[in-house]
Design a protein around this motif. Structure first.
Motif, PDB file in Angstrom:
ATOM      1  N   UNK A 135     141.026  48.385  25.132  1.00 49.14           N
ATOM      2  CA  UNK A 135     141.646  49.643  25.545  1.00 49.14           C
ATOM      3  C   UNK A 135     141.067  50.779  24.734  1.00 49.14           C
ATOM      4  N   UNK A 136     140.947  51.913  25.396  1.00 50.53           N
ATOM      5  CA  UNK A 136     140.424  53.088  24.726  1.00 50.53           C
ATOM      6  C   UNK A 136     141.552  53.765  23.947  1.00 50.53           C
ATOM      7  N   UNK A 175     138.287  55.276  30.836  1.00 48.43           N
ATOM      8  CA  UNK A 175     137.602  56.406  30.196  1.00 48.43           C
ATOM      9  C   UNK A 175     137.058  57.380  31.232  1.00 48.43           C
ATOM     10  N   UNK A 176     137.552  57.220  32.476  1.00 51.35           N
ATOM     11  CA  UNK A 176     137.087  58.043  33.614  1.00 51.35           C
ATOM     12  C   UNK A 176     135.568  58.101  33.660  1.00 51.35           C
ATOM     13  N   UNK A 177     134.928  57.031  33.244  1.00 47.97           N
ATOM     14  CA  UNK A 177     133.472  56.999  33.299  1.00 47.97           C
ATOM     15  C   UNK A 177     132.990  55.926  34.230  1.00 47.97           C
ATOM     16  N   UNK A 200     132.004  49.300  41.310  1.00 45.12           N
ATOM     17  CA  UNK A 200     131.938  50.662  40.788  1.00 45.12           C
ATOM     18  C   UNK A 200     130.848  50.945  39.778  1.00 45.12           C
ATOM     19  N   UNK A 201     129.903  50.019  39.552  1.00 41.76           N
ATOM     20  CA  UNK A 201     128.806  50.316  38.626  1.00 41.76           C
ATOM     21  C   UNK A 201     127.999  51.502  39.178  1.00 41.76           C
ATOM     22  N   UNK A 254     136.407  43.558  32.525  1.00 43.41           N
ATOM     23  CA  UNK A 254     136.751  44.437  31.391  1.00 43.41           C
ATOM     24  C   UNK A 254     135.905  45.709  31.406  1.00 43.41           C
ATOM     25  N   UNK A 255     134.662  45.612  31.885  1.00 42.46           N
ATOM     26  CA  UNK A 255     133.828  46.824  32.005  1.00 42.46           C
ATOM     27  C   UNK A 255     134.435  47.789  33.014  1.00 42.46           C
ATOM     28  N   UNK A 256     134.925  47.217  34.150  1.00 44.33           N
ATOM     29  CA  UNK A 256     135.560  48.061  35.175  1.00 44.33           C
ATOM     30  C   UNK A 256     136.794  48.731  34.581  1.00 44.33           C
ATOM     31  N   UNK A 257     137.602  47.937  33.872  1.00 40.59           N
ATOM     32  CA  UNK A 257     138.835  48.487  33.288  1.00 40.59           C
ATOM     33  C   UNK A 257     138.526  49.606  32.292  1.00 40.59           C
TER      34      UNK A 257
END
Lengths: 652, 255
Positions: B148-149, B53-55, B78-79, B45-48
């Motif tokens: 979701x953002x 959030x393009x972050x 991707x961290x 969920x962190x990756x998603x």
């Protein structure tokens, strides 16, 4: 009568015009070849070994058509057609030598026996062969053969060319009262009919002249169509055979993970030149499809369709990714059993292409079917693919006088148990039987215990080359330190890795499958058996048979164990996969399952016992045979131990 | 959006019985250290969320170098940064864990969203995330399955009896993730794994915290099985079963 001969271009004034269509034919032909060349040129270098074995393979597979004739009816028909057209080609060259270069080659006994009699026989053989092809394709209608327009036009056009050739010959013999006509026995026979039909000579001349041009233009068109159709296999099949790996591409290419621009294949340029030539070498004979376990069980994979889809992609969308042509469900349906490659008459290498494309999907895009993903993760995290295993690496040998190897010790016989033998409850029994046999032989048996780790084979076949290489490097390092005199393993997948694929990682160990080791022990009298007498059928595991070429040893062991051997419809090199290969052992498979198809064959033999020499086959067949209402499924080690144990006890 | 994902590597829950002795030492065989199952969900969920959030996100684990397995996985997925709070292995009091993670969170500059797995797969206490939220004085949403953002807010979905509950929350906040559709951790790409193996892991000293809970003694539950076959005709079986159940409820299962 003079010297036997015939006049070339008889009754064809203006025949010199034929050089115009001939020139057009050349241009069309060369353009077709160039179109294909463009695709081959995109490929990367094909790694090639020594030339000798390749040339031998070329002579056998292309020259003698040894694989083609494995299916006798169509095989010998194809061989006859090839020889016939070879002879007719030579005959046409002789005509050209006489007509264009004025060489006196078409006369005398050579003219009578070769140019007339032999070529008539060749033409007749060609017609018979083509008739067989057409009857097979359109009357017997095997599903593996296509019935598109091109599939019809190729044999039909050839047939018309041969028939019109005979008609021309007969008209010439009829009109010229050729004194040597009888040597051209087919044309001569036909010419006899024209007299009965009261065909006038002027009419015969007109028909002959028209037919001559028709025959010529049809033959030229046919030649021009070669680079645009499957007929191109005439040229590319020998090249594909010459470039094929003489070991049957059983060992996958070691990927340079550090320097590869892309991990795996997703563009044509990621495939080798050989891969791309394979696409043009395909004759669409469908033999690969007939033997494919994935296709037989209704999965969305036909090895033939895969090659044809790639071919279409290469010519229509050469710059686009291969994923546009080949879907994941097709790629991951393959059990890597190599039946297709063994059946292919022109040595197309399907499995390396499939694994190459899997590598891209898995390593570059992180895609892996569920079940397989968990198994691969298991290898990564705990060194084996069996999720939820309740055992340790040494649980199976509890109570047996077998020790784990300790650093600094010498090692005579190392038993490489494999993950199945260690963690799968059914295969643990096989490991115990084998260990007891080795102990009965007085062997100093050691195991690696916790130092043993998955060879990485399921990961490599799934396309996870990175994980595979880490496993391979670690295992080679361990084994180099142990330096066993010999390694005995009960898993054909481990065998193939330790014996062959690990060579690319610097391994050079003496590795034998337990069937080979036990057979030797029986021959040398180190093992004695009691009387048996059960009816047994033996299932050849793909990785032991087609990959490692071990067919006789397990059968000899079973015979020594008193087995009355019966063979299944598919056995030896033609064995049918159990359904476990290529990572399928760890996946959920929908009906109809491959193991059921194989189990049905086994049960049909009427055998009391189905024997095999692979823990994965054992597991798949146990399920399948049970469902098909058959008897026991056992490993050869278990069957032999049942016969050896009483002898060991008797000797005290 | 700044995301901090807390991870924990644990002794392989699939190790054979008897291979691990409580509290958490390897007794026999070769027991691997693997990412905890719910931490895998938290990571996914962190990756998603980072993608959405393009972050990016920062992964934090606490323990010795055996925790690097978890952090390398996060780096491969991707961290942007991996932080290990250095601490000797062994049982940790959840409040002490939450305090040390609070100190670590402040040391890396805080975040908008703090993501935990619902519970660590070894001790299964499931309280650290809540305690952490309390210490940080932030709202806490447990057992999230989807995030979701939406504008500057987060739409969080949880499974409740008979359906789902969705709520729109404004960061900063803390949530824990449980398994559900879409939370299965994705496979990292091999190139990213290779790169991740070369990336540094920042090591922080664990804050000096007095434990409030000390492990005095622990006993492994004894598993006993008592089976009884009820035979006879169907009616007799039903009557027998009813009698057994009645006796079980009265005596608590004793004979």
């Amino acid at each position: 009568m003079g010297i036997p001969h015939r006049v070339v271009y008889w009754n064809v004034p203006g025949h010199a015009w034929m050089y115009l269509p001939l020139a057009i034919l050349f241009v069309v032909f060369l353009y077709g070849v160039w179109r294909r060349w463009r695709v081959w040129a995109m490929g990367r270098r094909t790694p090639l070994g020594p030339l000798g074995p390749r040339v031998r393979r070329l002579l056998s597979h292309a020259g003698l058509q040894s694989r083609v004739v494995r299916r006798p009816l169509q095989g010998y028909a194809h061989a006859a057609l090839a020889v016939a057209f070879g002879l007719l080609f030579i005959g046409t060259c002789v005509v050209a030598l006489k007509a264009d270069f004025g060489l006196p080659v078409m006369q005398g006994a050579f003219y009578l026996w070769f140019e007339s009699a032999t070529l008539d026989a060749a033409g007749l053989a060609g017609i018979i062969a083509l008739a067989i092809f057409l009857v097979r394709r359109y009357a017997m209608r095997p599903s593996a053969l296509g019935r598109e327009l091109a599939d019809f036009l190729v044999p039909f056009t050839l047939l018309i060319i041969l028939i019109t050739g005979f008609l021309l010959q007969s008209l010439r013999i009829y009109a010229t009262h050729d004194p040597w006509g009888a040597y051209s026995f087919v044309g001569y026979g036909l010419s006899a009919l024209y007299g009965d039909w009261h065909l006038s000579i002027p009419a015969a001349l007109v028909i002959h002249r028209s037919l001559w041009w028709f025959h010529l233009l049809l033959a030229f068109s046919f030649l021009g169509a070669i680079p645009y159709s499957k007929l191109f296999h005439l040229f590319m099949a020998p090249v594909a055979i010459l470039l094929s790996d003489p070991d049957g591409a059983t060992s996958l290419e070691k990927l340079d993970l550090e320097h590869a621009e892309r991990l795996g294949a997703n563009l044509l340029s990621d495939l080798t030149v050989k891969d791309l030539i394979d696409l043009d070498a395909c004759t669409e004979c469908g033999r690969c499809e007939e033997v494919c376990p994935a296709f037989a069980s209704g999965k969305p994979l036909s090895p033939k369709r895969l090659i044809l889809d790639l071919r279409e992609h290469a010519h229509l969308r050469p710059q686009e990714p291969l994923t546009a042509a080949i879907k994941d469900e097709t790629l991951f349906a393959c059990t890597t059993c190599r039946a297709c490659m063994e059946a292919c008459p022109v040595d197309i290498e399907h499995v390396p292409k499939i694994v190459g494309m899997r590598r891209f999907r898995v390593m570059e895009e992180g895609e892996l079917p569920s079940g397989l993903a968990e198994a691969v993760q298991g290898i990564e995290e705990r060194g084996h693919p069996f999720r939820g295993a309740q055992s340790s690496r040494t649980s199976w040998m509890e109570g047996l006088p077998i020790r784990e190897w300790q650093p600094g010790e010498a090692c005579e016989t190392l038993l490489w148990v494999g993950c199945a033998g260690a963690f799968d409850p059914r295969a643990q029994k096989v490991a115990r039987a084998l260990a007891q046999l080795l102990l009965a032989m007085g062997e100093d048996v050691k195991v690696l215990g916790r130092r043993e780790s998955c060879t990485g084979d399921p990961a490599r076949r799934a396309g996870q080359e990175y994980l595979y290489q880490m496993q391979a490097e670690e295992n080679v390092k361990t084994l180099t330190e142990v330096a066993p005199k010999r390694i005995v393993t009960m898993c054909p997948h481990c065998l193939h890795q330790l014996r062959d694929e690990y060579r690319a990682f610097g391994a050079d160990f003496l590795v034998v499958h337990h069937s080979e080791y036990l057979q030797t022990a029986l021959v040398t009298g180190r093992l004695k058996t009691a009387a048996g007498g059960r009816r047994i059928t033996y299932h050849d595991p793909c990785y032991l048979g087609r990959y490692e070429g071990v067919f006789a040893a397990p059968r000899e062991v079973l015979k020594a164990a008193g087995g009355d051997l019966v063979e299944m419809a598919h056995h030896g090199r033609d064995s049918f996969c159990c359904g476990a290969g290529g990572g399928w052992a760890f996946r959920e498979e929908g009906a109809p399952r491959v193991n059921r198809l194989r189990a049905k064959e086994a049960v049909e033999t009427g055998a009391e016992v189905v024997a095999t020499g692979c823990p994965f086959c054992l597991s798949m067949l146990t399920d399948g045979v049970k469902a098909e209402g058959g008897g026991e499924v056992e490993d050869i080690a278990e069957i032999l131990w049942a016969q050896v144990a009483p002898e060991v006890t008797a000797q005290g | 959006m700044r995301i901090l994902c807390f991870l924990k590597a644990i002794l392989d829950p699939e190790a054979p019985p008897g291979a691990i002795r409580f509290p958490g030492t390897v007794e026999s065989g070769d027991v691997a250290t693997v990412l905890g199952p719910f931490e895998g969900n938290a990571l996914e969920l962190s990756v998603q969320l980072a993608e959405g959030s393009s972050g990016s996100f920062t992964a934090v684990a606490m323990g010795d170098a055996s925790q690097d397995v978890a952090l390398r996985k996060a780096l491969a997925l991707g961290a942007e940064r991996a932080v290990r709070v250095d601490l000797a292995p062994g049982f940790q009091d959840p409040l002490a864990v939450a305090r040390r993670l609070q100190a670590a969170a402040q040391a890396v500059g805080g975040a908008d969203v703090y993501v935990f797995g619902r519970q660590a797969g070894d001790w299964d206490m499931g309280v650290t995330a809540g305690l952490f939220a309390g210490l940080m004085d932030l709202p806490f949403v447990p057992l999230v399955q989807q995030a979701e953002l939406e504008g500057g807010s987060l739409r969080l979905r949880r499974e409740i009896a008979g359906g789902y509950e969705e709520s729109l929350r404004t960061p900063p906040l803390v949530w824990s993730v449980t398994n559900g559709p879409g939370t299965l951790m994705r496979l990292p790409k091999v190139k990213d794994v290779m790169l991740a193996n070369r990336k540094p892991i920042d090591v922080l000293q664990a804050a000096d915290v007095e434990p409030t809970l000390v492990l005095a003694e622990i006993e492994q539950a004894q598993v006993t099985r008592q089976g009884r076959m009820i035979t006879g005709e169907a009616a007799a079986q039903a009557a027998g079963l009813a009698a057994e159940l009645r006796r079980f409820l009265v005596t608590g299962g004793g004979n």
